[in-house]
Design a protein around this motif. Structure first.
Motif, short mmCIF file in Angstrom:
data_model
loop_
_atom_site.label_atom_id
_atom_site.label_comp_id
_atom_site.label_asym_id
_atom_site.label_seq_id
_atom_site.Cartn_x
_atom_site.Cartn_y
_atom_site.Cartn_z
N SER A 13 0.95 -1.35 -0.05
CA SER A 13 0.07 0.07 0.08
C SER A 13 0.78 1.30 0.03
O SER A 13 2.02 1.29 0.62
CB SER A 13 -1.09 0.05 1.10
OG SER A 13 -0.11 0.18 2.40
N ARG A 15 -0.54 4.67 0.56
CA ARG A 15 -1.33 5.94 0.87
C ARG A 15 -0.58 6.65 1.87
O ARG A 15 0.24 5.87 2.54
CB ARG A 15 -2.60 5.51 1.54
CG ARG A 15 -3.58 4.75 0.48
CD ARG A 15 -4.91 4.43 1.16
NE ARG A 15 -5.11 3.71 2.40
CZ ARG A 15 -5.79 4.12 3.33
NH1 ARG A 15 -6.45 5.14 3.27
NH2 ARG A 15 -5.45 3.48 4.65
N VAL A 19 -2.01 1.62 7.11
CA VAL A 19 -1.55 0.45 7.86
C VAL A 19 -0.42 -0.24 7.62
O VAL A 19 0.28 -0.55 8.36
CB VAL A 19 -2.75 -0.36 7.95
CG1 VAL A 19 -2.44 -1.70 8.65
CG2 VAL A 19 -4.17 0.46 8.88
N TYR A 87 -8.23 -3.99 -1.14
CA TYR A 87 -8.78 -2.95 -1.67
C TYR A 87 -9.81 -3.50 -2.83
O TYR A 87 -9.78 -4.00 -3.84
CB TYR A 87 -7.80 -2.09 -2.47
CG TYR A 87 -6.97 -1.24 -1.67
CD1 TYR A 87 -6.88 -1.05 -0.49
CD2 TYR A 87 -6.07 -0.54 -2.63
CE1 TYR A 87 -6.02 -0.22 0.33
CE2 TYR A 87 -5.25 0.32 -1.79
CZ TYR A 87 -5.19 0.51 -0.41
OH TYR A 87 -4.14 1.41 0.31
N ASN A 88 -11.31 -3.31 -2.18
CA ASN A 88 -12.34 -3.66 -3.18
C ASN A 88 -12.14 -5.13 -3.59
O ASN A 88 -12.21 -5.41 -4.78
CB ASN A 88 -12.49 -2.58 -4.43
CG ASN A 88 -12.79 -1.26 -3.87
OD1 ASN A 88 -13.49 -1.20 -2.97
ND2 ASN A 88 -12.11 -0.21 -4.28
N TYR A 116 -4.10 -8.18 5.28
CA TYR A 116 -4.97 -7.64 6.30
C TYR A 116 -6.26 -6.96 5.71
O TYR A 116 -6.19 -6.62 4.42
CB TYR A 116 -4.14 -6.65 7.23
CG TYR A 116 -3.40 -5.70 6.57
CD1 TYR A 116 -2.18 -5.80 5.88
CD2 TYR A 116 -3.97 -4.52 6.18
CE1 TYR A 116 -1.52 -4.55 5.34
CE2 TYR A 116 -3.50 -3.25 5.29
CZ TYR A 116 -2.08 -3.56 5.07
OH TYR A 116 -1.65 -2.64 4.18
C1 FMN Z 1 -9.55 1.89 -2.11
C2 FMN Z 1 -9.78 1.02 -0.90
C3 FMN Z 1 -10.65 -0.22 -0.90
C4 FMN Z 1 -10.91 -0.72 0.28
N1 FMN Z 1 -11.69 -2.07 0.19
C5 FMN Z 1 -11.72 -3.07 1.32
C6 FMN Z 1 -12.32 -4.14 1.10
O1 FMN Z 1 -12.78 -4.53 -0.01
N2 FMN Z 1 -12.12 -5.00 2.09
C7 FMN Z 1 -11.70 -4.62 3.38
O2 FMN Z 1 -11.62 -5.39 4.36
N3 FMN Z 1 -11.09 -3.25 3.51
C8 FMN Z 1 -11.24 -2.47 2.39
N4 FMN Z 1 -10.79 -1.19 2.82
C9 FMN Z 1 -10.36 -0.86 3.88
C10 FMN Z 1 -8.81 -1.31 4.23
O3 FMN Z 1 -8.82 -2.64 4.54
C11 FMN Z 1 -8.12 -0.25 5.44
O4 FMN Z 1 -8.45 0.97 4.81
C12 FMN Z 1 -6.68 -0.43 5.30
O5 FMN Z 1 -6.01 0.27 6.22
C13 FMN Z 1 -5.86 -0.41 4.21
O6 FMN Z 1 -4.55 -0.64 4.13
P1 FMN Z 1 -3.52 0.47 4.11
O7 FMN Z 1 -4.07 1.38 5.34
O8 FMN Z 1 -2.36 -0.13 4.22
O9 FMN Z 1 -3.89 1.34 2.82
C14 FMN Z 1 -10.48 -0.38 1.51
C15 FMN Z 1 -9.75 0.79 1.74
C16 FMN Z 1 -9.33 1.49 0.55
C17 FMN Z 1 -8.45 2.75 0.43
#
Ligand code: FMN
Length: 191
Positions: A13, A15, A19, A87-88, A116
């Motif tokens: 990731s 962003r 996390v 992500y989605n 995760y």
């Molecule tokens: C674009 C996007 C899509 C997401 N889709 C999902 C998903 O399908 N399932 C899920 O459990 N969490 C989803 N989330 C929540 C993420 O699990 C959570 O934001 C997590 O912290 C993302 O990892 P990162 O912080 O390392 O980017 C999504 C988050 C983002 C930004």
């Protein structure tokens, strides 16, 4: 004395507030406890553009400095932990892009997927496993899926305690990473 395997942590990731990086930082000590050196490969720091090589990676032809640098970093690893969010229902585009840049460097590399998300990132992990198998990565075991709990986040959706989050899966992580380190050590002996 044999060399310690070098295990890369590819942080999938990118962003600004995520996390992924604090979780990746927690994996370093687990890799070291398993008898290897950890190499942080954070895609947010690599800043690879969308794939911009003229020839496909299977050609082995690399022209851009960022491609050559990425290839050298992956080639220097003995094993890899792919760390991905969900992500989605898939894994991030930045991670697919980083994978697509290379071919030979991935082949035969022992690896595990750590994911995760609210369901442990299982959809992302399944999708990523399919792609990694296709390109010849030697996945070891089933990997680790780390499910969130609502108390992991504050009201602005920032993770409050990444070490505590990772600690819940520490035994599983240790076992998974030990598989990667053992396979990487075997490869080192075989060379
Ligand atoms: C674009 C996007 C899509 C997401 N889709 C999902 C998903 O399908 N399932 C899920 O459990 N969490 C989803 N989330 C929540 C993420 O699990 C959570 O934001 C997590 O912290 C993302 O990892 P990162 O912080 O390392 O980017 C999504 C988050 C983002 C930004």
């Amino acid at each position: 004395m044999s060399a310690r395997p070098r295990i890369g942590i590819i942080v999938g990731s990118t962003r600004p507030v995520r996390v992924g990086r604090p979780v990746a930082d927690e994996l370093v000590s687990i890799i070291e406890t398993a008898g290897a050196d950890a190499v942080m490969l954070d895609l947010a720091e690599q800043r690879l553009p969308l794939l911009d090589e003229a020839l496909p990676p299977a050609s082995g032809v690399r022209t851009n400095d960022h491609t050559i640098a990425w290839a050298e970093q992956i080639d220097a690893l003995d094993g890899i932990v792919f760390l991905t969010p969900d992500y989605n229902s898939g894994y991030p585009a930045a991670l697919k892009n980083a994978i697509d840049y290379l071919k030979a460097e991935w082949e035969g590399k022992p690896a595990a997927i750590v994911s995760y998300g609210w369901a442990g990132g299982r959809s992302a992990a399944a999708q990523l496993a399919s792609v990694l198998r296709y390109i010849g990565v030697a996945l070891q075991g089933a990997g680790v899926q780390m499910p969130f709990q609502s108390t992991d986040f504050d009201e602005s959706m920032r993770m409050v305690d990444a070490p505590a989050f990772v600690a819940r899966s520490r035994d599983e992580l240790q076992a998974s990473i030990e598989l990667v380190v053992a396979a990487a050590a075997d490869e080192l002996v075989a060379v």
